[in-house]
Scaffold this motif. Structure first.
Motif, short mmCIF file in Angstrom:
data_model
loop_
_atom_site.label_atom_id
_atom_site.label_comp_id
_atom_site.label_asym_id
_atom_site.label_seq_id
_atom_site.Cartn_x
_atom_site.Cartn_y
_atom_site.Cartn_z
N LEU A 30 0.81 -1.21 0.00
CA LEU A 30 0.00 0.00 0.00
C LEU A 30 0.85 1.27 0.00
O LEU A 30 0.50 2.25 -0.67
CB LEU A 30 -0.94 0.00 1.21
CG LEU A 30 -2.08 -1.01 1.19
CD1 LEU A 30 -2.96 -0.84 2.42
CD2 LEU A 30 -2.92 -0.84 -0.07
N ALA A 31 1.96 1.28 0.74
CA ALA A 31 2.77 2.49 0.84
C ALA A 31 3.28 2.94 -0.54
O ALA A 31 3.11 4.12 -0.90
CB ALA A 31 3.93 2.27 1.81
N PRO A 32 3.87 2.06 -1.35
CA PRO A 32 4.28 2.50 -2.70
C PRO A 32 3.11 2.91 -3.58
O PRO A 32 3.23 3.85 -4.38
CB PRO A 32 4.99 1.27 -3.29
CG PRO A 32 5.40 0.46 -2.11
CD PRO A 32 4.33 0.68 -1.09
N TYR A 33 1.97 2.21 -3.47
CA TYR A 33 0.81 2.55 -4.27
C TYR A 33 0.28 3.93 -3.93
O TYR A 33 -0.09 4.72 -4.81
CB TYR A 33 -0.30 1.51 -4.08
CG TYR A 33 -0.21 0.34 -5.02
CD1 TYR A 33 0.29 0.48 -6.31
CD2 TYR A 33 -0.64 -0.93 -4.63
CE1 TYR A 33 0.37 -0.59 -7.17
CE2 TYR A 33 -0.56 -2.02 -5.50
CZ TYR A 33 -0.05 -1.83 -6.77
OH TYR A 33 0.03 -2.89 -7.63
N ILE A 34 0.23 4.26 -2.65
CA ILE A 34 -0.25 5.58 -2.23
C ILE A 34 0.71 6.66 -2.74
O ILE A 34 0.28 7.71 -3.25
CB ILE A 34 -0.40 5.65 -0.70
CG1 ILE A 34 -1.53 4.72 -0.24
CG2 ILE A 34 -0.68 7.08 -0.25
CD1 ILE A 34 -1.66 4.59 1.25
N LEU A 35 2.01 6.40 -2.62
CA LEU A 35 3.00 7.35 -3.13
C LEU A 35 2.87 7.50 -4.64
O LEU A 35 2.94 8.63 -5.17
CB LEU A 35 4.40 6.87 -2.76
CG LEU A 35 5.57 7.73 -3.29
CD1 LEU A 35 5.48 9.15 -2.72
CD2 LEU A 35 6.90 7.09 -2.93
N LEU A 36 2.67 6.39 -5.35
CA LEU A 36 2.52 6.44 -6.80
C LEU A 36 1.28 7.23 -7.20
O LEU A 36 1.31 7.99 -8.18
CB LEU A 36 2.44 5.01 -7.35
CG LEU A 36 2.31 4.86 -8.87
CD1 LEU A 36 3.49 5.50 -9.58
CD2 LEU A 36 2.19 3.39 -9.26
N THR A 37 0.20 7.07 -6.45
CA THR A 37 -1.02 7.84 -6.72
C THR A 37 -0.76 9.33 -6.63
O THR A 37 -1.18 10.11 -7.50
CB THR A 37 -2.13 7.44 -5.72
OG1 THR A 37 -2.40 6.04 -5.84
CG2 THR A 37 -3.41 8.22 -5.99
N SER A 276 1.35 -3.05 -11.38
CA SER A 276 2.20 -1.97 -10.86
C SER A 276 3.05 -1.37 -11.96
O SER A 276 3.26 -0.15 -12.01
CB SER A 276 3.11 -2.50 -9.75
OG SER A 276 2.35 -3.04 -8.68
N VAL A 277 3.54 -2.21 -12.89
CA VAL A 277 4.39 -1.72 -13.97
C VAL A 277 3.63 -0.77 -14.88
O VAL A 277 4.12 0.31 -15.24
CB VAL A 277 4.97 -2.91 -14.78
CG1 VAL A 277 5.65 -2.41 -16.05
CG2 VAL A 277 5.95 -3.70 -13.94
N HIS A 278 2.40 -1.14 -15.24
CA HIS A 278 1.68 -0.24 -16.16
C HIS A 278 1.11 0.98 -15.45
O HIS A 278 0.94 2.03 -16.07
CB HIS A 278 0.62 -0.99 -16.97
CG HIS A 278 -0.68 -1.26 -16.29
ND1 HIS A 278 -1.55 -0.27 -15.92
CD2 HIS A 278 -1.28 -2.43 -15.95
CE1 HIS A 278 -2.63 -0.80 -15.38
NE2 HIS A 278 -2.49 -2.11 -15.37
N TYR A 279 0.86 0.89 -14.14
CA TYR A 279 0.47 2.10 -13.41
C TYR A 279 1.65 3.06 -13.30
O TYR A 279 1.48 4.29 -13.33
CB TYR A 279 -0.05 1.75 -12.02
CG TYR A 279 -1.45 1.19 -12.00
CD1 TYR A 279 -2.44 1.72 -12.81
CD2 TYR A 279 -1.79 0.12 -11.18
CE1 TYR A 279 -3.72 1.21 -12.80
CE2 TYR A 279 -3.07 -0.40 -11.16
CZ TYR A 279 -4.04 0.15 -11.98
OH TYR A 279 -5.31 -0.36 -11.97
N LEU A 280 2.84 2.52 -13.16
CA LEU A 280 4.04 3.35 -13.05
C LEU A 280 4.23 4.21 -14.29
O LEU A 280 4.75 5.32 -14.22
CB LEU A 280 5.26 2.46 -12.81
CG LEU A 280 6.61 3.16 -12.61
CD1 LEU A 280 6.58 4.03 -11.36
CD2 LEU A 280 7.73 2.14 -12.52
#
Length: 329
Positions: A30-37, A276-280
């Motif tokens: 969750l932490a990387p996803y929130i940061l990525l958002t 995660s790769v395509h969201y990045l």
């Protein structure tokens, strides 16, 4: 008082350890996803605001890039938060149908925008006089068609929830061909023509009747168009690399499910990685703009309150740090 048995104590300890392990794993995801958002929303907001405040950025190609930034903004504002909820609810099927529509829509919108840009770049380089005669209606129609086709294909994603396997397979193949293979082939063909045409024109001997100034202006035009084409080609290449694993897993799941990892944890881990790769990719585009386009970089810095510092360190530049009032067409 009843004394707990050794087995019950061991079970409670194992349950506690498993819960603690799950909590750590969830926090690590969750932490990387929130940061990525946050990065996606922030970066693509800069692109849209830069286009709005700097008239010099209001070119025809940048109109496509801003529309692309809006699709990336939807990824960070809708698709990614919904994906986080899907993970939290352990891949809840009822919510996943709604998530799939938004996710496919944002993805296809990005793909078709990049395809439209490649066509627009080819016309600009190979038919410059015809390109300058095109009205803004042509560009608006291309942008609108990218959104409309993406919406139509995304609305059909509900068929993947059906129990009929052949329908799922047909839709997966339609998505792979219409949403990835054909756009990638068109884009590759267009950029091959762009760079071939630009190289030919830059090295072609000018006619004897042409003035030196007109020849210089023509070469500057093609050099500028070539630079823009390189930037967009780089964005397109990063996009295709980011999405290829996802489409590969999707087609494999439809036609050869047993080829995927048999363990549920391993399969979920694979899905999380490819997503995660395509969201990045939605966070990378603003960085590419800032790296390749000095005007975009200066506008970013102005929005961040760092423009004057940038100007001091780049005082040798030919162009001033102020923004002109007339767009570059």
């Amino acid at each position: 008082m009843k004394t707990p048995s050794p087995n019950s104590t061991i079970n409670e300890t194992n349950t506690t350890d498993e819960s603690h392990s799950n909590f750590i794993s969830l926090r690590a995801i969750l932490a990387p996803y929130i940061l990525l958002t946050v990065v996606i929303l922030f970066g693509n907001s800069l692109v849209v605001l830069s286009y709005k405040i700097n008239n010099r950025l209001r070119t025809r190609t940048n109109a496509f890039l801003v529309s692309l930034a809006i699709s990336d903004f939807l990824v960070g504002g809708i698709s990614l938060p919904m994906w986080i909820y899907v993970i939290l609810t352990e891949f809840n099927e009822s919510f996943k149908a709604v998530f799939r529509v938004f996710d496919v829509f944002a993805a296809l919108a990005s793909i078709y925008h990049l395809t439209a840009i490649s066509i627009e770049r080819y016309i600009a380089v190979s038919r410059p006089f015809y390109y300058k005669c095109l009205s803004s209606l042509f560009h608006r129609a291309m942008i609108a068609s990218a959104w409309i086709v993406a919406g139509v294909l995304a609305s059909l994603s509900s068929v993947t929830t059906t129990t009929t396997s052949w329908i799922r397979r047909v839709y997966s193949m339609v998505m792979f061909i219409g949403g990835f293979t054909v756009p990638a082939a068109i884009t590759a063909f267009m950029y091959t023509g762009v760079f071939s045409e630009a190289r030919s024109l830059l090295h072609r001997n000018p006619p004897c009747t042409a003035s030196q100034q007109s020849v210089r202006s023509l070469k500057q035009y093609f050099q500028g168009e070539r630079k823009v084409a390189i930037t967009v080609a780089l964005i397109t290449g990063l996009f295709l690399v980011a999405w290829l694993p996802f489409f590969t897993v999707s087609v494999t799941a439809a036609y050869c499910y047993h080829c995927l990892p048999s363990s549920p944890d391993s399969l979920n881990g694979l899905v999380i990685i490819v997503k995660s790769v395509h969201y990045l990719n939605s966070a990378v585009n603003p960085l590419v703009y800032a790296w390749r386009d000095p005007e975009m970089k200066k506008t970013f810095l102005k929005l961040l309150g760092l423009k004057h510092a940038f100007c001091r360190f780049n005082s040798e530049e030919e162009t001033p740090c102020g923004f002109p009032l007339r767009p570059r067409y």
